[in-house]
Design a protein around this motif. Structure first.
Motif, PDB file in Angstrom:
ATOM      1  N   PHE A 197       0.740  -1.123  -0.189  1.00  0.00           N
ATOM      2  CA  PHE A 197      -0.085   0.179   0.035  1.00  0.00           C
ATOM      3  C   PHE A 197       0.776   1.270   0.084  1.00  0.00           C
ATOM      4  O   PHE A 197       0.593   2.270  -0.881  1.00  0.00           O
ATOM      5  N   LEU A 198       1.784   1.288   0.838  1.00  0.00           N
ATOM      6  CA  LEU A 198       2.786   2.442   1.049  1.00  0.00           C
ATOM      7  C   LEU A 198       3.782   2.610  -0.261  1.00  0.00           C
ATOM      8  O   LEU A 198       3.697   3.692  -0.624  1.00  0.00           O
ATOM      9  N   ASN A 199       4.319   1.549  -0.752  1.00  0.00           N
ATOM     10  CA  ASN A 199       5.327   1.892  -1.845  1.00  0.00           C
ATOM     11  C   ASN A 199       4.995   1.630  -3.065  1.00  0.00           C
ATOM     12  O   ASN A 199       5.514   2.005  -4.160  1.00  0.00           O
ATOM     13  N   ILE A 200       3.781   1.161  -3.280  1.00  0.00           N
ATOM     14  CA  ILE A 200       3.175   0.929  -4.702  1.00  0.00           C
ATOM     15  C   ILE A 200       1.982   1.722  -4.792  1.00  0.00           C
ATOM     16  O   ILE A 200       1.893   2.500  -5.853  1.00  0.00           O
ATOM     17  N   ALA A 201       0.906   1.424  -4.051  1.00  0.00           N
ATOM     18  CA  ALA A 201      -0.324   1.964  -4.502  1.00  0.00           C
ATOM     19  C   ALA A 201      -0.240   3.599  -4.170  1.00  0.00           C
ATOM     20  O   ALA A 201      -1.022   4.167  -4.872  1.00  0.00           O
ATOM     21  N   ILE A 202       0.198   3.997  -3.065  1.00  0.00           N
ATOM     22  CA  ILE A 202       0.481   5.599  -2.806  1.00  0.00           C
ATOM     23  C   ILE A 202       1.108   6.150  -4.002  1.00  0.00           C
ATOM     24  O   ILE A 202       0.647   7.207  -4.306  1.00  0.00           O
ATOM     25  N   PRO A 203       2.268   5.661  -4.267  1.00  0.00           N
ATOM     26  CA  PRO A 203       3.076   6.652  -5.399  1.00  0.00           C
ATOM     27  C   PRO A 203       2.327   6.729  -6.583  1.00  0.00           C
ATOM     28  O   PRO A 203       2.486   7.740  -7.372  1.00  0.00           O
ATOM     29  N   LEU A 204       1.595   5.614  -6.843  1.00  0.00           N
ATOM     30  CA  LEU A 204       0.896   5.452  -8.240  1.00  0.00           C
ATOM     31  C   LEU A 204      -0.299   6.439  -8.238  1.00  0.00           C
ATOM     32  O   LEU A 204      -1.118   6.587  -9.052  1.00  0.00           O
ATOM     33  N   SER A 205      -0.912   6.619  -7.033  1.00  0.00           N
ATOM     34  CA  SER A 205      -1.933   7.325  -6.830  1.00  0.00           C
ATOM     35  C   SER A 205      -2.031   9.036  -6.368  1.00  0.00           C
ATOM     36  O   SER A 205      -2.915   9.443  -5.907  1.00  0.00           O
ATOM     37  N   ALA A 206      -0.856   9.383  -7.032  1.00  0.00           N
ATOM     38  CA  ALA A 206      -0.526  10.743  -6.734  1.00  0.00           C
ATOM     39  C   ALA A 206      -1.898  11.662  -7.448  1.00  0.00           C
ATOM     40  O   ALA A 206      -2.354  12.597  -6.985  1.00  0.00           O
ATOM     41  N   PRO A 207      -2.207  11.339  -8.721  1.00  0.00           N
ATOM     42  CA  PRO A 207      -3.295  12.132  -9.388  1.00  0.00           C
ATOM     43  C   PRO A 207      -4.559  12.305  -8.560  1.00  0.00           C
ATOM     44  O   PRO A 207      -5.155  13.391  -8.170  1.00  0.00           O
ATOM     45  N   ILE A 208      -5.085  11.280  -8.167  1.00  0.00           N
ATOM     46  CA  ILE A 208      -6.294  11.096  -7.347  1.00  0.00           C
ATOM     47  C   ILE A 208      -6.371  11.791  -5.842  1.00  0.00           C
ATOM     48  O   ILE A 208      -7.119  12.356  -5.323  1.00  0.00           O
ATOM     49  N   LEU A 209      -4.978  11.598  -5.275  1.00  0.00           N
ATOM     50  CA  LEU A 209      -4.712  11.999  -3.962  1.00  0.00           C
ATOM     51  C   LEU A 209      -4.753  13.524  -4.212  1.00  0.00           C
ATOM     52  O   LEU A 209      -5.218  14.315  -3.049  1.00  0.00           O
ATOM     53  N   ILE A 210      -4.207  13.938  -5.139  1.00  0.00           N
ATOM     54  CA  ILE A 210      -4.199  15.594  -5.082  1.00  0.00           C
ATOM     55  C   ILE A 210      -5.336  16.183  -5.417  1.00  0.00           C
ATOM     56  O   ILE A 210      -5.834  17.030  -4.899  1.00  0.00           O
ATOM     57  N   THR A 211      -6.134  15.348  -6.226  1.00  0.00           N
ATOM     58  CA  THR A 211      -7.776  15.876  -6.498  1.00  0.00           C
ATOM     59  C   THR A 211      -8.481  15.854  -4.983  1.00  0.00           C
ATOM     60  O   THR A 211      -9.304  16.591  -4.989  1.00  0.00           O
ATOM     61  N   LEU A 212      -8.299  14.683  -4.333  1.00  0.00           N
ATOM     62  CA  LEU A 212      -9.082  14.542  -3.039  1.00  0.00           C
ATOM     63  C   LEU A 212      -8.764  15.544  -2.032  1.00  0.00           C
ATOM     64  O   LEU A 212      -9.537  16.221  -1.500  1.00  0.00           O
ATOM     65  N   ILE A 213      -7.480  16.056  -1.981  1.00  0.00           N
ATOM     66  CA  ILE A 213      -7.032  17.044  -1.271  1.00  0.00           C
ATOM     67  C   ILE A 213      -7.520  18.381  -1.576  1.00  0.00           C
ATOM     68  O   ILE A 213      -8.148  19.295  -0.713  1.00  0.00           O
ATOM     69  N   LEU A 214      -7.518  18.627  -2.779  1.00  0.00           N
ATOM     70  CA  LEU A 214      -8.184  19.970  -3.405  1.00  0.00           C
ATOM     71  C   LEU A 214      -9.744  20.018  -3.021  1.00  0.00           C
ATOM     72  O   LEU A 214     -10.451  21.059  -2.646  1.00  0.00           O
ATOM     73  N   LEU A 215     -10.463  18.806  -3.368  1.00  0.00           N
ATOM     74  CA  LEU A 215     -11.870  18.754  -3.006  1.00  0.00           C
ATOM     75  C   LEU A 215     -12.177  19.017  -1.484  1.00  0.00           C
ATOM     76  O   LEU A 215     -13.193  19.725  -0.899  1.00  0.00           O
ATOM     77  N   GLY A 216     -11.009  18.496  -0.684  1.00  0.00           N
ATOM     78  CA  GLY A 216     -11.290  18.613   0.809  1.00  0.00           C
ATOM     79  C   GLY A 216     -11.083  20.121   1.284  1.00  0.00           C
ATOM     80  O   GLY A 216     -11.815  20.495   2.039  1.00  0.00           O
ATOM     81  N   PHE A 217     -10.155  20.557   0.572  1.00  0.00           N
ATOM     82  CA  PHE A 217     -10.091  22.048   0.829  1.00  0.00           C
ATOM     83  C   PHE A 217     -11.060  22.778   0.378  1.00  0.00           C
ATOM     84  O   PHE A 217     -11.718  23.894   1.172  1.00  0.00           O
ATOM     85  N   ALA A 218     -11.588  22.816  -0.620  1.00  0.00           N
ATOM     86  CA  ALA A 218     -13.063  23.393  -1.082  1.00  0.00           C
ATOM     87  C   ALA A 218     -13.946  23.141   0.163  1.00  0.00           C
ATOM     88  O   ALA A 218     -14.641  24.186   0.369  1.00  0.00           O
ATOM     89  N   SER A 219     -14.375  21.983   0.202  1.00  0.00           N
ATOM     90  CA  SER A 219     -15.357  21.491   1.274  1.00  0.00           C
ATOM     91  C   SER A 219     -14.992  22.279   2.767  1.00  0.00           C
ATOM     92  O   SER A 219     -15.892  23.069   3.264  1.00  0.00           O
ATOM     93  N   THR A 220     -13.788  22.293   3.144  1.00  0.00           N
ATOM     94  CA  THR A 220     -13.444  22.901   4.253  1.00  0.00           C
ATOM     95  C   THR A 220     -13.500  24.480   4.318  1.00  0.00           C
ATOM     96  O   THR A 220     -14.274  25.123   5.286  1.00  0.00           O
TER      97      THR A 220
END
Length: 291
Positions: A197-220
């Motif tokens: 999860f840490l070494n494979i899934a997380i590095p490959l998921s950068a686009p969706i993680l950035i998207t969720l961070i931005l959506l979370g920022f807008a919601s907050t």
């Protein structure tokens, strides 16, 4: 040898037709009108913040102020502790991001790549909560947090953030697109599931993680209703503080000063989305539901 170029939707030959020109001009005009209608509230808010009280209530009201009163911004700082409420907003956003991405990321990875009993039913259970209107579980959430004794604390935001079914849906669909062979190779080399999860899934998921961070920022940043229910004055985020102290009907603050405060609070989300909008579009496309 001349390099080949991909053909556009409409070629130069298409533009020679009068009908195509008319339709194209109409589409451009619609785009310009839509853009102006979206920019107008921002421009009008900024210009109203620089007017005098007399100009603000004049009829017909002038679009541009006769004299730009930058002192309205200085006066606005006496009515609202923007620094304190901005700090509260950042703390809430940071906690929401940590809890949502950590717990929802682990849950989405488990539902995508681990052998979870009744996996489809568990996924259906979480996804079915998206059909429930948020207003219907507002009071139950409030009562649960009250029983836990976390009202007027950041936990009143952080705990619900770890159960966001929409974020779980986006993460799971993104993880479904990662080839299982990558994880199988890592397991053969002795990697644990958490390491995968840490070494494979997380590095490959950068686009969706950035998207969720931005959506979370807008919601907050935009949340004021839930904040006003669970927080007291000293811990209110910026949007809730503006609503309770500036916008509320009982407020006696001049309207030009109110617009000065609104103009200052418009700037951070505007800058964030101008620079990171391509991540939002790309992340939502990658995490979209597959047909």
């Amino acid at each position: 040898m001349k390099a080949a170029h991909d053909r556009a939707i409409m070629s130069r030959y298409d533009f020679r037709k009068s009908g195509v020109k008319v339709v194209y001009a109409f589409m451009v005009a619609c785009i310009v009108l839509i853009s102006l209608s979206m920019l107008y509230p921002f421009v009008n808010t900024f210009l109203n913040s620089l007017k005098s009280t007399k100009e603000f209530f004049a009829f017909p009201a002038p679009f541009f102020p006769s004299k730009w009163l930058w002192g309205n911004y200085k006066e606005s700082l006496t009515y609202l502790k923007i620094g304190m409420h901005f700090k509260n907003t950042i703390f809430i956003f940071a906690g929401n991001t940590f809890f949502s991405l950590t717990f929802l990321g682990l849950a989405a990875f488990s539902l995508s790549h681990l052998r979870v009993p009744f996996k489809k039913w568990v996924t259906l259970y979480f996804m079915s909560t998206l059909l429930i209107p948020s207003a219907s579980y507002l009071i139950p959430n409030f009562l649960n947090l009250k029983e836990l004794g976390v009202l007027n604390s950041y936990w009143a935001f952080w705990l619900p953030a770890g159960a966001n079914a929409f974020f779980l849906l986006l993460l799971k669909n993104f993880f479904d697109g990662i080839h299982k062979e990558l994880f199988e190779s890592a397991r053969i080399d002795g990697a644990s599931e958490f390491r995968c999860f840490l070494n494979i899934a997380i590095p490959l998921s950068a686009p969706i993680l950035i998207t969720l961070i931005l959506l979370g920022f807008a919601s907050t940043w935009n949340d004021f209703y839930w904040s006003s229910l669970v927080m007291q004055e000293d811990k209110l985020p910026l949007a809730a503080a503006i609503y309770t102290k500036i916008i509320y009907p009982g407020s006696t603050i001049n309207w030009n000063v109110r617009f000065a405060i609104l103009s200052m609070t418009l700037l951070p989300p505007l800058v964030v989305f101008l620079f990171f909008q391509r991540y939002i579009i790309g992340g939502l496309s990658l995490g979209a539901v597959k047909g």
